[in-house]
Design a protein around this motif. Structure first.
Motif, short mmCIF file in Angstrom:
data_model
loop_
_atom_site.label_atom_id
_atom_site.label_comp_id
_atom_site.label_asym_id
_atom_site.label_seq_id
_atom_site.Cartn_x
_atom_site.Cartn_y
_atom_site.Cartn_z
N ALA A 39 0.82 -1.22 0.00
CA ALA A 39 0.00 0.00 0.00
C ALA A 39 0.85 1.27 0.00
CB ALA A 39 -0.93 0.00 1.21
N GLY A 40 2.17 1.11 0.12
CA GLY A 40 3.06 2.27 0.09
C GLY A 40 3.17 3.01 1.41
N LEU A 41 2.64 2.43 2.50
CA LEU A 41 2.58 3.17 3.77
C LEU A 41 3.95 3.36 4.42
CD1 LEU A 41 -0.68 1.62 5.24
CD2 LEU A 41 -0.40 3.78 4.00
N TYR A 42 4.87 2.44 4.18
CA TYR A 42 6.21 2.62 4.74
C TYR A 42 6.98 3.71 4.01
CZ TYR A 42 5.72 -1.75 7.39
OH TYR A 42 5.32 -2.73 8.26
N LYS A 43 6.47 4.12 2.86
CA LYS A 43 7.17 5.12 2.05
C LYS A 43 6.49 6.48 2.08
CE LYS A 43 9.50 2.16 -1.31
NZ LYS A 43 9.88 2.05 -2.73
N LEU A 44 5.68 6.72 3.08
CA LEU A 44 4.98 8.01 3.15
C LEU A 44 5.94 9.20 3.11
CD1 LEU A 44 2.30 7.07 5.82
CD2 LEU A 44 1.81 7.90 3.51
N CYS A 45 7.10 9.07 3.75
CA CYS A 45 8.05 10.18 3.83
C CYS A 45 9.26 10.03 2.92
CB CYS A 45 8.53 10.37 5.27
SG CYS A 45 7.23 10.79 6.43
N VAL A 46 9.28 8.97 2.12
CA VAL A 46 10.36 8.77 1.15
C VAL A 46 10.16 9.74 -0.02
CG1 VAL A 46 11.34 7.13 -0.51
CG2 VAL A 46 10.74 6.37 1.80
N PRO A 47 11.23 10.34 -0.54
CA PRO A 47 11.07 11.23 -1.70
C PRO A 47 10.40 10.55 -2.89
CG PRO A 47 13.26 11.49 -0.74
CD PRO A 47 12.62 10.32 -0.05
N ALA A 49 11.19 10.73 -5.85
CA ALA A 49 12.22 10.25 -6.77
C ALA A 49 12.55 8.78 -6.55
CB ALA A 49 13.49 11.08 -6.62
N PHE A 50 12.26 8.27 -5.34
CA PHE A 50 12.56 6.88 -5.02
C PHE A 50 11.27 6.07 -4.81
CE2 PHE A 50 15.90 9.57 -2.97
CZ PHE A 50 16.82 9.45 -4.01
N GLY A 51 10.19 6.55 -5.40
CA GLY A 51 8.92 5.83 -5.34
C GLY A 51 8.12 6.10 -4.08
N GLY A 52 8.45 7.15 -3.34
CA GLY A 52 7.76 7.45 -2.09
C GLY A 52 6.61 8.41 -2.26
N GLY A 53 5.91 8.62 -1.16
CA GLY A 53 4.77 9.52 -1.19
C GLY A 53 5.13 10.97 -0.98
N GLU A 54 6.23 11.22 -0.23
CA GLU A 54 6.67 12.59 0.07
C GLU A 54 5.48 13.45 0.52
OE1 GLU A 54 8.92 16.06 -2.42
OE2 GLU A 54 9.60 14.01 -2.84
N CYS A 77 4.21 0.46 14.00
CA CYS A 77 5.21 -0.09 13.09
C CYS A 77 5.27 0.71 11.79
CB CYS A 77 4.91 -1.56 12.80
SG CYS A 77 5.19 -2.66 14.21
N VAL A 78 4.11 1.07 11.25
CA VAL A 78 4.10 1.90 10.05
C VAL A 78 4.72 3.25 10.33
CG1 VAL A 78 2.62 3.10 8.40
CG2 VAL A 78 2.14 0.72 9.02
N MET A 79 4.42 3.82 11.50
CA MET A 79 4.96 5.13 11.85
C MET A 79 6.49 5.13 11.87
SD MET A 79 6.41 6.74 14.77
CE MET A 79 5.80 5.80 16.16
N ILE A 80 7.09 4.10 12.47
CA ILE A 80 8.54 4.03 12.54
C ILE A 80 9.14 3.91 11.14
CG2 ILE A 80 10.49 2.63 13.32
CD1 ILE A 80 9.27 4.30 15.53
N GLY A 81 8.57 3.03 10.31
CA GLY A 81 9.07 2.88 8.96
C GLY A 81 8.87 4.14 8.13
N ALA A 82 7.71 4.75 8.26
CA ALA A 82 7.40 5.93 7.46
C ALA A 82 8.31 7.10 7.79
CB ALA A 82 5.94 6.32 7.66
N THR A 83 8.50 7.38 9.07
CA THR A 83 9.34 8.52 9.44
C THR A 83 10.82 8.26 9.15
OG1 THR A 83 9.38 7.72 11.74
CG2 THR A 83 7.74 9.40 11.18
N THR A 84 11.24 7.01 9.27
CA THR A 84 12.62 6.68 8.90
C THR A 84 12.87 6.95 7.42
OG1 THR A 84 12.69 4.98 10.62
CG2 THR A 84 14.37 4.85 8.92
N GLY A 85 11.82 6.85 6.62
CA GLY A 85 11.94 7.09 5.19
C GLY A 85 12.44 8.47 4.82
N ALA A 86 12.28 9.44 5.72
CA ALA A 86 12.77 10.79 5.44
C ALA A 86 14.29 10.82 5.28
CB ALA A 86 12.34 11.74 6.55
#
Length: 382
Positions: A39-47, A49-54, A77-86
């Protein structure tokens, strides 16, 4: 409702179906983690450019709230993964793509500098043991905060403060230690992780104080610790919102000896109104500070210490108010709510466990108050 909130809500059935497995294993099941990744939830804060939601911070908070209304451990668990994505924004493009780019990427870890890193050419030799490794057993890469060591002693910057970096490594280089025996947030699997003399390329390391993001986006002008704090608060908020709804259902259906429902008692009505108001006010405070900080970030300006302090204060206030609110409604729910199987009992133990995180612990009041009264702090603290 945003697309991300809709994605979170669509997973309600899968989260509920996994709850028994989460409780017994004391970690997030791999298939549920895979569903979150899909669902892309771990990538909420990933740019992007790398397939994230930003995503904007408010959207991050609303998405985590939606998950926590169903289950706080899953949302955590999603929160930790999502914020680490920054952190992807701080890495060279090819490195960020390697770590955060794959569709199944899950990156978690612990920021606290519980490890030791010694420079060896273009790599660091890393050893240490870290607590609070939420969701680590589902992760493809993990990070651990480290003190930089030289000749057996921590290196220090010009200000005399020890130098620290976060070290990212594939999950195969990390061992997990079964220490997660707690009162709440059972399903987060937040036990210890350890590394022993792991070689980590310098390019796979990040300093939030010395490095600057390579991605030009307002999200990466936003303080990473601010994202983490508001993420914790969003989980607590969703958990409290769920508790208020569950209590309302119980109160409407539970009849007293005189034939009236619990909801028809004046004392219940007064308690519920007060709890609802306290929760709503604390949530509004956080979202107002998120909006204010986001406005600064969109202008390309460095977010000032006073704004950072207010954001951390609002996050702390919401987490701790949410815990109080959940305890109040559980108390009024009666004897059934003391059983481990009762939904409100789960809400209480998860709410209380969330208050232990250092980002929103009681010392945050002192830190925020010092800044708001004209004192000083470092960006590393906020």
């Amino acid at each position: 409702m945003s697309e991300w909130v809709e994605r979170a809500r669509a997973l309600k059935g899968e989260i509920e179906g996994a709850r028994a497995a989460m409780d017994s294993a004391r970690r997030l099941p791999d298939d549920l983690a895979a569903a979150f990744a899909k669902a892309g939830l771990y990538k909420l804060c990933v740019p992007k450019a790398f397939g994230g939601g930003e995503v904007a911070p408010q959207e991050l908070a609303e998405t985590l709230e939606a998950l926590a209304e169903v289950d706080a451990s899953a949302a955590w668990c999603v929160m930790i993964g999502a914020t680490t994505g920054a952190l992807a924004a701080y890495l060279a493009h090819d490195v960020a793509q390697e770590i955060f780019g794959p569709a199944d990427a899950i990156v978690t870890g612990a920021y606290a500098p519980m490890g030791r890193a010694v420079r060896d050419g273009e790599t660091y030799r890393v050893s240490g043991q870290w607590k609070w490794n939420s969701g680590g057993q589902n992760s493809t890469w993990l990070l651990g905060g480290c003190l930089l060591m030289e000749n057996g002693a921590p290196q220090k910057g010009a200000d005399g403060v020890p130098l620290m970096r976060m070290m990212l490594t594939p999950a195969r280089n990390v061992s997990f230690i079964d220490t997660w025996h707690t009162g709440g947030l059972w399903g987060t699997g937040s036990g210890d992780m350890a590394m022993k003399d792991v070689a980590i390329p310098a390019a796979h390391t990040v300093s939030l104080t010395d490095d600057k993001p390579h991605v030009a986006s307002p999200l990466y002008a936003f303080p990473v610790f601010g994202l983490l704090a508001l993420g914790i608060a969003a989980v607590a908020s969703g958990n409290a919102k769920g508790a208020l709804a569950e209590f309302a259902a119980v109160a409407s259906g539970k009849r007293m000896p005189n034939g009236r429902t619990l909801a028809e008692r004046g004392v219940t009505q007064a308690m519920y109104a007060q709890a609802y108001a306290d929760y709503s006010a604390a949530r509004a405070f956080l979202f107002a500070e998120i909006a204010s900080a986001w406005s600064e970030a969109q202008q390309g300006a460095t977010i000032g210490l006073a704004q950072r302090a207010r954001l951390r204060l609002a996050a702390t206030h919401l987490v701790r108010t949410s815990a109080d609110v959940v305890r109040q409604v559980q108390d009024f729910a009666g004897g059934a709510s003391v059983f481990l199987s009762d939904p409100l009992h789960r809400r209480v133990r998860d709410a209380q466990t969330a208050t232990a995180h250092i980002m929103i612990a009681p010392p945050t009041y002192e830190l925020s108050g010092r800044v708001l009264l004209g004192g000083d702090a470092t960006t590393a603290e906020l």
